[in-house]
Design a protein around this motif. Structure first.
Motif, PDB file in Angstrom:
ATOM      1  N   TYR A  11       0.817  -1.206   0.000  1.00  0.00           N
ATOM      2  CA  TYR A  11       0.000   0.000   0.000  1.00  0.00           C
ATOM      3  C   TYR A  11       0.856   1.264   0.000  1.00  0.00           C
ATOM      4  CZ  TYR A  11      -4.564  -2.164   0.267  1.00  0.00           C
ATOM      5  OH  TYR A  11      -5.713  -2.856  -0.052  1.00  0.00           O
TER       6      TYR A  11
ATOM      7  N   CYS B 200       1.435   1.714  -3.549  1.00  0.00           N
ATOM      8  CA  CYS B 200       0.159   2.131  -4.141  1.00  0.00           C
ATOM      9  C   CYS B 200      -0.098   3.620  -3.891  1.00  0.00           C
ATOM     10  CB  CYS B 200      -0.964   1.282  -3.550  1.00  0.00           C
ATOM     11  SG  CYS B 200      -2.594   1.646  -4.198  1.00  0.00           S
ATOM     12  N   ASP B 201       0.196   4.092  -2.698  1.00  0.00           N
ATOM     13  CA  ASP B 201      -0.018   5.502  -2.374  1.00  0.00           C
ATOM     14  C   ASP B 201       0.844   6.410  -3.241  1.00  0.00           C
ATOM     15  OD1 ASP B 201      -1.864   4.844  -0.472  1.00  0.00           O
ATOM     16  OD2 ASP B 201      -0.458   4.916   1.212  1.00  0.00           O
TER      17      ASP B 201
ATOM     18  N   HIS C   9      -0.769   9.218  -5.704  1.00  0.00           N
ATOM     19  CA  HIS C   9      -0.435  10.637  -5.546  1.00  0.00           C
ATOM     20  C   HIS C   9      -0.035  11.245  -6.886  1.00  0.00           C
ATOM     21  CE1 HIS C   9       1.079  14.295  -3.688  1.00  0.00           C
ATOM     22  NE2 HIS C   9       2.215  14.130  -4.348  1.00  0.00           N
TER      23      HIS C   9
ATOM     24  N   MET D 228     -10.375   3.144  -0.868  1.00  0.00           N
ATOM     25  CA  MET D 228      -9.630   4.308  -1.328  1.00  0.00           C
ATOM     26  C   MET D 228     -10.106   4.773  -2.701  1.00  0.00           C
ATOM     27  SD  MET D 228      -5.525   4.362  -2.050  1.00  0.00           S
ATOM     28  CE  MET D 228      -5.768   3.035  -3.242  1.00  0.00           C
TER      29      MET D 228
END
Length: 524
Positions: free
Chosen positions: A323, A326-327, A331, A377
């Motif tokens: 994750y 993934c973030d 972004h 998300m």
């Protein structure tokens, strides 16, 4: 491994004591001569005369020559005639060799092994030897050779005990029975006569070295053990050999003599200065995500996904690490997408790139059954769905591929989240998905339209019936006006229809009255 030793002496005519082996058969000298000549099989006929120009029967290889090639024998045997019985038979594609013929091949290889000696090598030299060693196996092979007590005792702890000083006379008669492989045992003994073991090992393969290692460990031949381990540490392995090496080293418990160095090729030791598996895999993940060459990125994504899938049950890559990657992609996607919505198309290609990265990470999360947080998300990205129509479709349709993958995951039961999250996903991303569907069909390679449509149908059908009606009626109106540019979820629509109207009709009918009769007994 059975071991027996006997020694006998006799007095010569001149009064001196000379060694003599009374237990040796009278034919030993002839046997040893035949052994030296390479004629171990007493049933072998004499060599045939050389073929003439008119001898057409030798134009093709004999059956035994083909068998020798099949068995990997280093020599060609031309003077051994096989019986015409069922000892060997040929099928359509394979040559089946009987146990008797395999034994004959092994005897021939042993014969060539014993007679092949470098100049000055005293192995199997009857003139200078003082030990007659017989090796026998369970499959009936028995070989006698001439070796030297001094060499055996100097190199082997096993022979040092068995041939200790209490046996003061010679020659020594030694028999070792139930050998696993007589040929490998002979090769191990030959190494005791060799000055450069490393050079000798270079001529072997991994399978043979494993056999030599096992015998060397059994007889306490430390130099042989070390040479085998040095070879295994440096030589390439196949995957099958890797398993056999690890299994044998575990069985022999040779950690104190160098086995640990060999096993470091297949095991990672946890050290304070080393990186954990999670850090290494996370680094690989970032390298793929940031790669410049698109073709190489696609290939490496496939490779990394395959490796992670094969070890999906291990704790090699933590959920937090996935994750975190993934973030980072999300972004970058949000920044470029919002810029494109403001008509800033300078780095617009990053939208498709980061969406593709998110699609790949989502696949990994689904495989590991940890994709629920991703769905929460993604469903919450209302700021992107609100400006979706302001970005040219050629740059934005990759985002809808991520939505499509989520629909498939929900439809297959691979992502389980509360109904509120599933409804929020549809409210924010279903209309953008409809808008991009035509482009996805044309531009996305490998997109399975029917799989996506089935996933969308099942996603809507997981909602309460009243919520299903909202989404299916909206689809019905859009499909009638778009047709091929809209996904066909007619199957889900029919399921909803039956649920909504047929069951209402059934529920509106008055249920039959039930009459319950209770019976009891009175106590008088």
């Amino acid at each position: 491994m059975d071991f027996s030793t006997t020694t006998t002496t006799s007095t010569a005519a001149n009064g001196h004591t000379s060694p003599r082996d009374s237990s040796i058969p009278s034919s030993f000298t002839k046997f040893n001569s035949a052994l030296t000549a390479g004629l171990l099989n007493p049933m072998s006929p004499p060599p045939p005369p050389p073929p003439t120009m008119h001898d057409k029967s030798r134009a093709s290889p004999t059956l035994f020559e083909m068998m020798s090639s099949e068995a990997g024998s280093p020599v060609q045997i031309q003077n051994l005639v096989l019986p015409s019985s069922s000892s060997s038979r040929t099928t359509s594609n394979h040559l089946v060799i009987s146990a008797q013929d395999k034994q004959a091949l092994a005897m021939q290889r042993i014969s060539n092994l014993l007679v092949t000696r470098s100049p000055g090598n005293q192995f199997n030299d009857p003139a200078s030897s003082d030990v007659k060693l017989t090796l026998s196996s369970k499959d009936g092979i028995s070989i006698t050779m001439c070796v030297h007590r001094q060499i055996l005792v100097a190199h082997s702890r096993f022979f040092a005990v068995k041939l200790s000083d209490r046996w003061s006379s010679s020659p020594y008669i030694v028999e070792i029975s139930d050998c696993d492989d007589v040929e490998v045992y002979i090769e191990t003994l030959m190494l005791m006569y060799c000055r450069d073991l490393r050079k000798k090992m270079m001529r072997q393969d991994v399978s043979r070295v494993l056999g030599i290692l096992k015998v060397s460990a059994a007889i306490g031949f430390d130099a042989g053990v070390l040479s085998c381990l040095e070879y295994l540490e440096a030589a390439p392995w196949s995957e099958d050999e890797e398993h056999r090496i690890a299994s044998l080293l575990s069985e022999l418990h040779l950690e104190n003599v160098g086995a640990t160095e060999v096993l470091r090729r297949v095991s990672v030791e946890a050290t304070h200065n080393g990186s954990s598996n999670d850090e290494v895999l996370l680094n690989l993940l970032h390298i793929v995500l940031e790669g410049k060459d698109e073709k190489a990125r696609r290939d490496m994504k496939t490779l990394v996904s395959k490796m992670l899938r094969e070890n999906s049950s291990g704790n090699d890559l933590r959920k937090e690490s996935l994750y975190l990657a993934c973030d980072g992609c999300l972004h970058k996607l949000k920044r470029q997408f919002l810029q494109a919505a403001e008509s800033d198309l300078e780095n617009v290609d990053q939208i498709g790139r980061q969406a593709d990265n998110l699609h790949w990470i989502l696949d990994i999360l689904i495989d590991r059954q940890i994709a629920e947080d991703f769905l929460v998300m993604w469903a919450s990205l209302s700021e992107l769905s609100d400006v979706h129509g302001k970005v040219p479709v050629v740059h934005r349709f990759e985002i809808s591929r991520v939505t499509a993958r989520i629909f498939v995951g929900i439809g297959k039961g691979q992502i389980l989240t509360p109904k509120e999250v599933r409804c929020l996903l549809l409210r924010n991303w279903l209309t953008p998905f409809y808008d991009d569907f035509a482009w996805m069909k044309r531009a996305s390679k490998g997109l399975d339209r029917y799989l996506v449509e089935d996933g969308l149908s099942n996603t809507i059908l997981t909602l309460p019936l009243a919520w299903q009606q909202e989404f299916f009626l909206a689809w019905f109106d859009r499909f009638l006006n778009s047709n091929e540019d809209c996904p066909n979820i007619q199957r889900g629509f029919e399921v909803w229809w039956r649920r909504a109207f047929w069951r209402r009709k059934e529920q509106s009918q008055e249920p039959p009255r039930l009459r319950v009769i209770s019976s009891g007994s009175e106590n008088s």
